[in-house]
Design an enzyme around this catalytic site. Structure first.
Site, mmCIF file in Angstrom:
data_model
loop_
_atom_site.group_PDB
_atom_site.id
_atom_site.type_symbol
_atom_site.label_atom_id
_atom_site.label_comp_id
_atom_site.label_asym_id
_atom_site.label_seq_id
_atom_site.Cartn_x
_atom_site.Cartn_y
_atom_site.Cartn_z
ATOM 1 N N LYS A 91 3.889 1.609 -1.350
ATOM 2 C CA LYS A 91 4.523 1.817 -2.644
ATOM 3 C C LYS A 91 3.492 2.020 -3.747
ATOM 4 O O LYS A 91 3.785 2.619 -4.767
ATOM 5 C CB LYS A 91 5.407 0.614 -3.003
ATOM 6 C CG LYS A 91 6.462 0.296 -1.959
ATOM 7 C CD LYS A 91 7.457 1.418 -1.801
ATOM 8 C CE LYS A 91 8.539 1.037 -0.802
ATOM 9 N NZ LYS A 91 9.477 2.130 -0.538
ATOM 10 N N ALA A 92 2.319 1.496 -3.587
ATOM 11 C CA ALA A 92 1.275 1.617 -4.604
ATOM 12 C C ALA A 92 0.000 2.115 -3.929
ATOM 13 O O ALA A 92 -0.882 1.334 -3.611
ATOM 14 C CB ALA A 92 1.038 0.272 -5.280
ATOM 15 N N PRO A 93 -0.075 3.427 -3.662
ATOM 16 C CA PRO A 93 -1.195 3.961 -2.882
ATOM 17 C C PRO A 93 -2.545 3.778 -3.550
ATOM 18 O O PRO A 93 -3.571 3.836 -2.890
ATOM 19 C CB PRO A 93 -0.846 5.448 -2.743
ATOM 20 C CG PRO A 93 0.100 5.732 -3.868
ATOM 21 C CD PRO A 93 0.869 4.467 -4.079
ATOM 22 N N VAL A 152 -4.900 1.165 -5.561
ATOM 23 C CA VAL A 152 -4.949 -0.295 -5.646
ATOM 24 C C VAL A 152 -4.958 -0.766 -7.095
ATOM 25 O O VAL A 152 -5.615 -0.185 -7.961
ATOM 26 C CB VAL A 152 -6.208 -0.814 -4.919
ATOM 27 C CG1 VAL A 152 -6.272 -2.333 -4.987
ATOM 28 C CG2 VAL A 152 -6.193 -0.357 -3.468
ATOM 29 N N VAL A 153 -4.220 -1.855 -7.365
ATOM 30 C CA VAL A 153 -4.199 -2.473 -8.691
ATOM 31 C C VAL A 153 -4.789 -3.875 -8.581
ATOM 32 O O VAL A 153 -4.422 -4.651 -7.703
ATOM 33 C CB VAL A 153 -2.763 -2.551 -9.256
ATOM 34 C CG1 VAL A 153 -2.784 -3.209 -10.636
ATOM 35 C CG2 VAL A 153 -2.147 -1.161 -9.347
ATOM 36 N N GLY A 155 0.812 -1.205 0.000
ATOM 37 C CA GLY A 155 0.000 0.000 0.000
ATOM 38 C C GLY A 155 0.843 1.250 0.000
ATOM 39 O O GLY A 155 0.493 2.266 -0.582
ATOM 40 N N ASP A 205 7.845 8.746 -9.932
ATOM 41 C CA ASP A 205 8.196 7.731 -8.935
ATOM 42 C C ASP A 205 8.712 6.443 -9.563
ATOM 43 O O ASP A 205 8.188 5.357 -9.326
ATOM 44 C CB ASP A 205 6.974 7.443 -8.054
ATOM 45 C CG ASP A 205 7.368 6.825 -6.714
ATOM 46 O OD1 ASP A 205 8.562 6.885 -6.373
ATOM 47 O OD2 ASP A 205 6.490 6.285 -6.028
ATOM 48 N N LYS A 257 -6.009 -0.354 -12.480
ATOM 49 C CA LYS A 257 -5.603 0.518 -11.386
ATOM 50 C C LYS A 257 -6.767 1.426 -11.013
ATOM 51 O O LYS A 257 -7.343 2.093 -11.863
ATOM 52 C CB LYS A 257 -4.387 1.358 -11.782
ATOM 53 C CG LYS A 257 -3.864 2.223 -10.637
ATOM 54 C CD LYS A 257 -2.498 2.809 -10.953
ATOM 55 C CE LYS A 257 -1.940 3.547 -9.750
ATOM 56 N NZ LYS A 257 -0.567 4.032 -9.959
#
Length: 464
Positions: free
Chosen positions: A67-69, A71-72, A65, A180, A86
Site C-alpha cells: 500500500k505504501a511502496p 517507505v515512510v 509495502g 490513490d 517519505k
C-alpha cells in the site's frame, strides 16, 4: 513555531467551509493551529538522516509495502518537532528540480484537514518529503485491524465529512488530482481528528503507479486510459465510504449489485448495530453509489459531498479522541526559545555561563526587602556572605568552589532559589558531574513551573 527560510516561496491559502463545533469557525481552519505549521522549506540530507536515526528500520511507520511502496519514516528534528519523512527512489524522480518544484507547490497548501507538507530534500540520489507527524495511526488500522473496539458510527461520519472538506479545499486551490485515495491515506492527529495525507497530492513521476491498490478498487477510466482525472478522486472517495460503512474491503462492483438489489443494509458493519438510524445509513450508501458511477460525468463534486454528509453529524460537540476512545497525548511543539534556551539547545556552555551571570537573581526580586529586616542576625549575614562568595567563584569560573558555596547556601535557605540550582547545575556540568547537573536542572525547572502556575492563578484571581 519559529521562522523557517527557504529557497522556495511560501504561500498560505485562504479557506474554508464551516468547521464542526469542536474547533473554531475561522478562515483557513483553526488559525492558531495554522500558526504552528512551519513554512515549507528544503531540508539538508544530514538533518533528515539524523532525524530518522540514519533511516533506521525501527523508525519505519509504513503499514504495508504494497500500500505504501515508498517507505515512510518517523523522524524528530533538532527543535523537537516530530515529522513523517517519505523516501522515494531516484528512479521515481530522476529530475531533482522537478521534484522540488512539485513538492513546493503542494507545500503551499495549509489546512487543518490535511497532513501538511513542510519540506523536501533532493540531495544526490535522495528524494524525500517531510510532513507533519500523525501519532494515532491510519483509517485502515482503525477500521480493519482495531484492537479494543470498532470505530463508532459518528466517528465514521466525521471521517467522511473531514476528508470531503480536505478534498474541497484542494479543489479550491486548484489541486484537484489526488493519487490513490484509500484508507491508508487518512491519518489521525493528536486530537484524534482525521486528516488527509498530503503525499497523495504529489504525482508519481516515473513509477507509473497512480493506484497501488487492488485493481478492483481502481476507477474505470484509469483502467481504460491510464489517466487520473478529478472525477477519479470522487470514485476513490466512494470506496472509502464503502470501507466506513462495511468495516471491510468490499469491491465496488459487488457493493453496487447489493445496492441495486435493494439490499443496501447488507453492506453495513454488524458491529455498528444500534448506533445509526437506517435513513442515515441509506443516505451514505446512496452517496457512495453516486460516487462509484461508471461514467465520470455522473459523479458528484466535492461541494455535493459536503452538503450530503454534513447533516448526518449529530455529535459535533464531542471531541474525536473521545469518540475513538483514545487517550489524548498532545504533541509538545517547539516554541520560541529564550537566549538561555538557545544556548542550552546548542550546548554552548560559555554562553549559558554568561547569561546566568547577567540574569542575576530575578526570581528573588522582592526578597531583599524581606531580608533587610533580618540582616542584623548572624544567620542571615552568613547566608548573604555564602551567596556572595558563591557568586564570585561562579563569575571567576572557579566551579569547584561555586559548588561548595552554593551547596551550603541550599542547606541554609528555607526556600532555595531556582537561580542557585541553575548556577550549581552548570558548575556540576563544568566539573564533569552530569548526573548531579541534571538533578539541579530538573529542580530549577520544577521551581520555575511552580512559580508560573502560581502567577497564572494569581492573575486569574485578580482579573476574576
Amino acid at each position: 513555531m519559529g521562522c523557517f527560510h527557504s529557497k522556495t516561496t511560501n504561500v498560505q491559502s485562504p479557506d474554508d467551509e464551516s468547521l464542526p463545533a469542536d474547533k473554531p469557525d475561522l478562515p483557513n481552519g483553526d488559525a492558531g493551529e495554522q500558526d504552528q505549521v512551519p513554512a515549507f522549506k528544503e531540508y539538508g540530507l544530514a538533518e533528515l538522516r539524523a532525524a530518522t536515526k540514519g533511516f533506521s528500520p525501527e523508525m519505519i511507520v509504513s503499514e504495508s509495502g504494497e500500500k505504501a511502496p515508498n517507505v515512510v519514516y518517523r523522524g524528530k528534528l533538532d527543535g523537537g518537532r516530530l515529522v513523517a519523512v517519505k523516501r522515494f527512489s531516484k528512479q521515481s524522480w530522476p529530475d531533482a528540480q522537478q521534484f522540488v518544484t512539485e513538492a513546493a507547490g503542494v507545500g503551499k497548501l495549509r489546512h487543518t484537514r490535511l497532513v501538511n507538507l513542510i519540506g523536501c530534500c533532493a540531495e544526490g540520489d535522495e528524494r524525500l518529503l517531510v510532513a507533519e507527524f500523525m501519532p494515532n495511526d491510519t483509517l485502515s488500522k482503525h477500521l480493519f485491524h482495531w484492537d479494543k473496539h470498532p470505530l463508532p458510527w459518528q466517528m465514521r461520519v466525521r471521517v467522511a465529512y473531514y476528508i470531503a472538506q480536505a478534498l474541497d479545499h484542494c479543489n479550491t486551490e486548484n489541486r484537484r488530482i489526488y493519487h490513490d485515495l484509500n484508507a491508508y491515506r487518512v491519518l489521525f492527529d493528536e486530537d484524534g481528528d482525521p486528516r488527509l495525507s498530503s503525499f497523495g497530492l504529489i504525482k508519481n513521476s516515473r513509477d507509473g503507479k497512480s493506484y497501488s491498490t487492488n485493481l478492483a478498487y481502481t476507477p474505470p477510466e484509469f483502467m481504460r486510459t491510464g489517466r487520473v482525472i478529478p472525477e477519479s478522486v470522487i470514485y476513490s472517495y466512494g470506496t472509502i465510504l464503502l470501507d466506513l460503512l462495511s468495516g471491510k474491503h468490499i469491491p465496488p462492483s459487488h457493493a453496487l449489485d447489493l445496492i441495486r438489489g435493494k439490499n443496501m443494509l447488507l453492506i453495513m458493519d454488524s458491529s455498528l448495530e444500534g448506533q445509526y438510524a437506517n435513513e442515515d445509513a441509506t443516505k451514505l450508501v446512496e452517496l457512495a453509489s453516486k460516487c462509484l458511477q461508471f461514467e465520470a460525468r455522473d459523479r458528484p463534486n466535492s461541494k455535493f459531498l459536503l452538503s450530503s454528509v454534513e447533516p448526518l453529524q449529530t455529535q459535533k460537540e464531542v471531541p474525536s479522541h473521545v469518540l475513538m476512545g483514545i487517550t489524548k497525548v498532545p504533541q509538545v511543539l517547539p516554541t520560541m526559545l529564550s537566549p538561555l534556551g538557545k544556548a542550552c539547545a546548542k550546548m554552548d556552555l560559555t554562553a549559558v555561563h554568561d547569561i546566568l551571570l547577567k540574569t542575576g537573581y530575578k526570581d528573588e526580586e522582592g526578597a531583599e526587602n524581606e531580608l533587610s529586616f533580618q540582616e542584623w542576625t548572624q544567620q542571615v549575614q552568613e547566608m548573604l556572605n555564602t551567596k556572595k562568595f558563591g557568586d564570585i567563584a561562579f563569575r571567576d569560573k572557579d566551579f569547584k568552589s561555586a559548588i561548595e558555596y552554593y551547596s551550603k547556601l541550599v542547606a541554609m535557605m528555607s526556600v532555595p532559589s531556582a537561580t542557585v540550582f541553575a548556577r550549581r547545575g552548570l558548575s556540576y556540568l563544568m566539573s564533569g558531574q552530569p548526573e548531579l547537573a541534571l538533578r539541579d536542572a530538573m529542580q530549577a525547572q520544577d521551581m520555575l513551573n511552580d512559580g508560573a502556575a502560581f502567577e497564572a492563578k494569581r492573575q486569574s484571581g485578580w482579573h476574576g
